[in-house]
Design a protein around this motif. Structure first.
Motif, short mmCIF file in Angstrom:
data_model
loop_
_atom_site.label_atom_id
_atom_site.label_comp_id
_atom_site.label_asym_id
_atom_site.label_seq_id
_atom_site.Cartn_x
_atom_site.Cartn_y
_atom_site.Cartn_z
N TYR A 49 -23.38 -10.79 -21.08
CA TYR A 49 -24.26 -11.57 -20.19
C TYR A 49 -25.23 -12.76 -21.09
CZ TYR A 49 -28.63 -9.53 -22.21
OH TYR A 49 -29.63 -9.40 -23.04
N VAL A 50 -25.57 -13.83 -20.36
CA VAL A 50 -26.24 -14.72 -20.90
C VAL A 50 -27.53 -14.56 -20.48
CG1 VAL A 50 -26.71 -17.23 -20.34
CG2 VAL A 50 -24.55 -16.43 -20.23
N PRO A 51 -28.39 -14.52 -21.55
CA PRO A 51 -29.89 -14.15 -21.55
C PRO A 51 -30.89 -14.88 -20.31
CG PRO A 51 -29.33 -14.04 -23.80
CD PRO A 51 -28.05 -14.66 -23.21
N HIS A 52 -31.62 -14.47 -19.71
CA HIS A 52 -32.42 -15.36 -18.63
C HIS A 52 -31.58 -16.19 -17.89
CE1 HIS A 52 -35.77 -14.33 -21.67
NE2 HIS A 52 -34.96 -14.86 -22.56
N SER A 53 -30.47 -15.55 -17.16
CA SER A 53 -29.80 -16.11 -16.30
C SER A 53 -29.79 -15.42 -14.64
CB SER A 53 -28.24 -16.15 -16.74
OG SER A 53 -27.78 -14.93 -16.72
N ARG A 54 -30.50 -14.42 -14.89
CA ARG A 54 -30.91 -13.72 -13.41
C ARG A 54 -31.63 -14.73 -12.74
NH1 ARG A 54 -32.23 -7.95 -14.23
NH2 ARG A 54 -30.15 -7.94 -14.71
N ASP A 55 -31.35 -15.05 -11.32
CA ASP A 55 -32.20 -15.67 -10.39
C ASP A 55 -32.64 -17.11 -11.10
OD1 ASP A 55 -32.54 -14.13 -8.38
OD2 ASP A 55 -33.62 -12.66 -9.66
N ARG A 56 -31.68 -17.73 -11.57
CA ARG A 56 -31.76 -19.19 -12.34
C ARG A 56 -30.55 -19.77 -11.96
NH1 ARG A 56 -35.37 -17.94 -17.64
NH2 ARG A 56 -37.02 -17.05 -16.71
N GLU A 57 -30.65 -21.17 -12.24
CA GLU A 57 -29.43 -21.86 -11.98
C GLU A 57 -28.45 -21.57 -13.15
OE1 GLU A 57 -28.50 -24.53 -9.68
OE2 GLU A 57 -30.18 -23.70 -8.71
#
Length: 107
Positions: free
Chosen positions: A43-51
């Motif tokens: 996964y790409v860190p800090h990608s949830r609920d973001r552009e």
């Protein structure tokens, strides 16, 4: 081997189709991806609920294709309601607290 990169607000940016030892891990690590045992996926860190981080996705696709992989990309730009985001965040925090309490009791 076909890999699929998906991005949704609820799940963030994930990649499916990788296997241990297939050569994709080095490319993913180089581009900032992380492995999650809980998700069973990179996964790409800090990608949830973001552009979606298109620069990371596009760079990863290019490098994976150079390494011989076939890559498909599916990006959903829809946002979730703030109440749904907050509810999921609270649930994840409660799950983490329960897991840490269980770990403390075992030790």
């Amino acid at each position: 081997m076909t890999l699929t990169i998906t991005h949704t607000a609820a799940e963030g940016t994930l990649i499916d189709g990788t296997a241990k030892g297939d050569g994709s891990a080095e490319v993913l690590r180089t581009n900032g991806w992380r492995w999650s045992r809980a998700l069973g996926s990179w996964y790409v860190p800090h990608s949830r609920d973001r552009e979606p981080k298109r620069h990371v996705i596009d760079r990863t696709v290019a490098q994976l294709q150079e390494a011989g992989f076939t890559v498909t990309v599916s990006v959903d730009y829809a946002r979730r309601a703030a109440a749904a985001v907050e509810t999921d965040l609270l649930a994840r925090r409660e799950d983490r607290a329960a897991a840490l309490n269980a770990k403390a009791e075992r030790r």
